[in-house]
Write an enzyme that holds these catalytic residues in place. Structure first.
Site, PDB file in Angstrom:
ATOM      1  N   SER A  89     -13.411 -16.752 -51.272  1.00  0.00           N
ATOM      2  CA  SER A  89     -13.518 -18.079 -51.368  1.00  0.00           C
ATOM      3  C   SER A  89     -13.037 -18.254 -52.986  1.00  0.00           C
ATOM      4  O   SER A  89     -13.227 -17.240 -53.946  1.00  0.00           O
ATOM      5  CB  SER A  89     -14.987 -18.598 -51.543  1.00  0.00           C
ATOM      6  OG  SER A  89     -15.475 -18.448 -49.990  1.00  0.00           O
ATOM      7  N   HIS A  90     -12.338 -19.470 -53.493  1.00  0.00           N
ATOM      8  CA  HIS A  90     -11.769 -19.777 -54.657  1.00  0.00           C
ATOM      9  C   HIS A  90     -12.125 -21.071 -54.946  1.00  0.00           C
ATOM     10  O   HIS A  90     -12.722 -21.788 -54.090  1.00  0.00           O
ATOM     11  CB  HIS A  90     -10.184 -19.566 -54.458  1.00  0.00           C
ATOM     12  CG  HIS A  90      -9.673 -18.175 -54.501  1.00  0.00           C
ATOM     13  ND1 HIS A  90      -8.769 -17.571 -55.603  1.00  0.00           N
ATOM     14  CD2 HIS A  90      -9.651 -17.500 -53.702  1.00  0.00           C
ATOM     15  CE1 HIS A  90      -8.538 -16.658 -55.353  1.00  0.00           C
ATOM     16  NE2 HIS A  90      -9.310 -16.219 -53.876  1.00  0.00           N
TER      17      HIS A  90
END
Length: 211
Positions: A89-90
């Site tokens: 995830s970013h």
């Protein structure tokens, strides 16, 4: 134990002469990956089984995200299944989605950055789940007991017990049994029976006409 089946010792890595069947629990050294007895991974050779925790479990950085992969007993996992973990995830709500926390030497700032990252928690796969070839399971997904995940599906939402799902994103196609039978099976929890109990009731578990 005499009977219709003989379950091997759950600590054996390769329990059968059939090529490609490996009891994957016995290849795991990562303490954040927990896999139940008799769950197997089907792959071409033992090297692939040894590499499962690194090649099939992707972006798993528990030091940053404190997430676990938990897989139940008696699951069937086909070749090239991918478990995406929270490290994939970013933060796209900030100006930059780049993971600058990897380089920050200010602990307070790093913790603030990490706190803003999407984190869906542990990925939990139930018992007696059949996962088809090249399935991708996204972070934090919960897959219920007895469910079936179709080939090349991308699982983005939780899967109820005994559901059959397929597609990208995976959607429920149907349920294996009616609601009353699913409730009964959830109470039965046959995967927690002893070897002797499984042997004595193998017809009930494996024959269509028995249930």
């Amino acid at each position: 134990m005499k009977g219709k089946i003989i379950l091997p010792d759950e600590k054996i890595k390769k329990p059968t002469n059939i090529e490609g069947i490996y009891l994957i629990k016995n290849y795991i050294t990562n303490k954040n990956i927990l896999i139940g007895d008799y769950t197997y991974y089907h792959c071409d050779n033992e090297q692939e089984a040894n590499e499962f925790q690194n090649k099939n479990v992707r972006y798993h950085f528990p030091n940053f995200f404190n997430d676990n992969l938990v897989i139940g007993k008696f699951c069937s996992i086909a070749k090239e299944t991918i478990f995406m973990m929270n490290g994939a995830s970013h933060n796209y709500n900030a100006i930059s989605s780049y993971p600058f926390y990897l380089y920050v030497n200010d602990e307070e700032l790093k913790n603030q950055m990490l706190a803003q990252l999407p984190n869906r928690g542990d990925t939990i796969i139930g018992n007696d789940v059949w996962i088809g070839y090249q399935v991708t399971i996204m972070p934090g997904i919960k897959i219920g007991n007895g469910s079936v995940i179709g080939t090349k599906s991308v699982v983005t939402k939780n899967v109820p017990p005994y559901a059959i799902v397929a597609g990208n994103p995976a959607k429920i196609i149907k349920y294996r049994f009616d609601r009353a039978k699913i409730i009964e099976l959830e109470k039965m929890q046959w995967w927690n029976w002893t070897k002797e109990e499984i042997n004595n009731k193998i017809d009930l578990i494996c024959l269509n006409s028995s249930f």
